[in-house]
Design a protein around this motif. Structure first.
Motif, PDB file in Angstrom:
ATOM      1  N   LEU A   1      44.368  30.186  -0.377  1.00 42.14           N
ATOM      2  CA  LEU A   1      43.905  28.796  -0.293  1.00 42.14           C
ATOM      3  C   LEU A   1      42.616  28.692   0.508  1.00 42.14           C
ATOM      4  N   LEU A   2      42.565  29.398   1.639  1.00 43.94           N
ATOM      5  CA  LEU A   2      41.368  29.349   2.485  1.00 43.94           C
ATOM      6  C   LEU A   2      40.154  29.875   1.741  1.00 43.94           C
ATOM      7  N   VAL A   3      40.285  31.038   1.079  1.00 44.94           N
ATOM      8  CA  VAL A   3      39.168  31.610   0.310  1.00 44.94           C
ATOM      9  C   VAL A   3      38.756  30.664  -0.810  1.00 44.94           C
ATOM     10  N   GLY A   4      39.727  29.958  -1.402  1.00 42.33           N
ATOM     11  CA  GLY A   4      39.410  29.020  -2.470  1.00 42.33           C
ATOM     12  C   GLY A   4      38.587  27.829  -2.016  1.00 42.33           C
ATOM     13  N   VAL A   5      38.763  27.420  -0.772  1.00 41.04           N
ATOM     14  CA  VAL A   5      38.091  26.211  -0.258  1.00 41.04           C
ATOM     15  C   VAL A   5      36.741  26.537   0.379  1.00 41.04           C
ATOM     16  N   LEU A   6      36.611  27.709   0.997  1.00 33.70           N
ATOM     17  CA  LEU A   6      35.416  28.018   1.801  1.00 33.70           C
ATOM     18  C   LEU A   6      34.083  27.893   1.061  1.00 33.70           C
ATOM     19  N   PRO A   7      33.968  28.288  -0.226  1.00 31.96           N
ATOM     20  CA  PRO A   7      32.654  28.193  -0.876  1.00 31.96           C
ATOM     21  C   PRO A   7      32.114  26.765  -0.971  1.00 31.96           C
ATOM     22  N   PHE A   8      32.990  25.781  -0.859  1.00 34.68           N
ATOM     23  CA  PHE A   8      32.574  24.384  -1.022  1.00 34.68           C
ATOM     24  C   PHE A   8      32.463  23.658   0.323  1.00 34.68           C
ATOM     25  N   TRP A   9      32.757  24.375   1.401  1.00 33.42           N
ATOM     26  CA  TRP A   9      32.893  23.723   2.689  1.00 33.42           C
ATOM     27  C   TRP A   9      31.555  23.267   3.263  1.00 33.42           C
ATOM     28  N   ASN A  10      30.531  24.117   3.256  1.00 35.48           N
ATOM     29  CA  ASN A  10      29.258  23.741   3.868  1.00 35.48           C
ATOM     30  C   ASN A  10      28.596  22.572   3.157  1.00 35.48           C
ATOM     31  N   ARG A  11      28.672  22.550   1.820  1.00 40.53           N
ATOM     32  CA  ARG A  11      28.075  21.420   1.092  1.00 40.53           C
ATOM     33  C   ARG A  11      28.769  20.118   1.477  1.00 40.53           C
ATOM     34  N   PHE A  12      30.092  20.161   1.587  1.00 42.20           N
ATOM     35  CA  PHE A  12      30.841  18.974   1.994  1.00 42.20           C
ATOM     36  C   PHE A  12      30.405  18.506   3.382  1.00 42.20           C
ATOM     37  N   ARG A  13      30.201  19.462   4.308  1.00 44.14           N
ATOM     38  CA  ARG A  13      29.854  19.108   5.673  1.00 44.14           C
ATOM     39  C   ARG A  13      28.460  18.502   5.791  1.00 44.14           C
ATOM     40  N   GLN A  14      27.578  18.694   4.804  1.00 41.66           N
ATOM     41  CA  GLN A  14      26.221  18.159   4.871  1.00 41.66           C
ATOM     42  C   GLN A  14      26.150  16.677   4.520  1.00 41.66           C
ATOM     43  N   TRP A  15      27.179  16.137   3.871  1.00 37.97           N
ATOM     44  CA  TRP A  15      27.163  14.721   3.505  1.00 37.97           C
ATOM     45  C   TRP A  15      27.260  13.866   4.769  1.00 37.97           C
ATOM     46  N   GLY A  16      26.521  12.745   4.786  1.00 35.31           N
ATOM     47  CA  GLY A  16      26.538  11.870   5.954  1.00 35.31           C
ATOM     48  C   GLY A  16      27.922  11.356   6.286  1.00 35.31           C
TER      49      GLY A  16
END
Length: 397
Positions: free
Chosen positions: A313-328
């Motif tokens: 689950l963690l490996v599945g989510v990590l590739p999308f994490w930084n883009r999500f964190r950039q949203w205001g």
């Protein structure tokens, strides 16, 4: 943080760092997060306080053993897939070996000196967690709004017990942050979390997680080892918060099925409280006692099966994490969620860390000594562990 080469020296560095933590990290998952912060944020500076808090919040959201998932991610960030594997292996192996020996009859936890060391190591967990809460509060709750969110997190965990309370506190903190914490600096490059995981790999990991969850029950009757893998995989896949929360699931799988007696289960649980590292290594003890399979093979199968779903689950989510964190909006949400994480750690500092270790004024004095050695004298955590462990022997004898 910038991209780094995943050399063999980095893999060795990860293994040795987590091996020491696997040998000394007593106190459960919350204490582990404190040890990780001291070692990798404050001492080694692998990532920033903000990035670490974001990673902790993410792993608290996901099913599985949260502290082991954080360790796995830190190894992945530092030295790629081999670093992730070595982080898990080094952090997990010491307690797993002890519990398997215990299952096979070795009296590894007996004797007054051993019990005194264990007692001291439980006390040092109080100092480590208090130091982590203090440091994270200064960085992640710099204003009245986020301090109030942290306090709300404490009340939420107190009123709603178990992993549901932790998830509820983070959700509540995130929603309050979304409404009230929109002002603040943007996520900097230094606060980013870089993982060598592609989107394709992430999708494959999520597919494997779901596929195994569906297929293993269908195949469980075809071979004994598949039935074992199914039982432990489901236990690891369906639990939030990890640690003690997985015990009812394991009890239903191995005791109610008749594989293990209630007395054997309780004896192993008691032994698991006295060893460092993740409580999920209790699976190794149970696997070693399973009928119809070699003890060592059963222990390895159970240990791998219970950890795999959380890591997938963690490996599945990590590739999308930084883009999500950039949203205001996401940044506002994470400010609130991170403040809630401070509240969760603060509540856990009392229960179970404090209540299981501080049973009298001598333990309080020892814990306070450890806290001051960390905060004022700024001694390395491993030195404080040794000092307080020896103090535990003195007050026990």
């Amino acid at each position: 943080m910038s991209e780094i080469p995943h050399s063999s020296s980095r893999v060795k560095e990860v293994f040795l760092a987590f091996l020491w933590l696997g040998l000394t990290s007593f106190g459960g998952p919350v204490a582990h997060l404190g040890y990780f912060r001291t070692e990798f944020v404050a001492r080694r500076k692998w990532l920033t306080e903000q990035a670490y808090a974001d990673l902790v919040a993410l792993c608290q959201f996901l099913p599985g053993p949260a502290s082991s998932q954080v360790g796995f991610a830190l190894g992945l960030m530092r030295a790629g897939p081999w670093g992730a594997a070595m982080a898990w292996l080094a952090f997990t192996l010491p307690s797993a070996i002890v519990l398997v020996l215990f299952a096979l009859g070795a009296a590894v936890l007996d004797g007054p000196i051993a019990s005194g060391i264990i007692h001291g190591l439980k006390v040092v967990a109080v100092a480590i967690v208090a130091h982590a809460v203090w440091g994270m509060a200064r960085n992640l709750c710099p204003d009245k709004t986020r301090a109030a969110i942290a306090l709300a997190g404490v009340f939420t965990v107190v009123l709603v017990s178990g992993p549901l309370g932790q998830v509820a506190a983070i959700v509540l903190g995130g929603l309050i942050g979304l409404a009230l914490c929109r002002e603040g600096p943007a996520v900097s490059e230094n606060d980013s979390l870089h993982f060598s995981v592609s989107r394709q790999a992430g999708m494959v990991a999520l597919g494997l997680f779901v596929g195994l969850l569906i297929l293993l029950p269908l195949l469980a009757g075809t071979a004994g080892w598949l039935g074992i893998a199914d039982s432990f995989y489901r236990s690891g896949a369906l639990v939030f918060g990890g640690g003690h929360v997985v015990l009812p699931l394991l009890e239903a799988e191995v005791v109610q099925s008749g594989w293990i007696t209630p007395d054997e289960f309780l004896a192993g649980y008691g032994a698991a409280q006295a060893v460092p590292g993740p409580l999920f290594t209790f699976a190794a003890y149970l696997g070693a006692l399973l009928p119809g399979i070699n003890g060592i093979v059963g222990a390895l199968l159970a240990l791998i099966a219970i950890f795999v779903p959380g890591f997938l689950l963690l490996v599945g989510v990590l590739p999308f994490w930084n883009r999500f964190r950039q949203w205001g909006s996401a940044q506002a949400l994470m400010r609130g969620a991170n403040a809630a994480v401070v509240g969760i750690l603060g509540a856990a500092l009392y229960q179970p860390v404090w209540t299981s270790a501080i049973i009298g004024p001598q333990e309080f004095a020892l814990a306070l000594t450890g806290f001051l050695l960390l905060t004022l004298w700024k001694l390395p955590a491993w030195v404080v562990v040794i000092i307080v462990a020896l103090g535990g022997v003195l007050i026990t004898l």
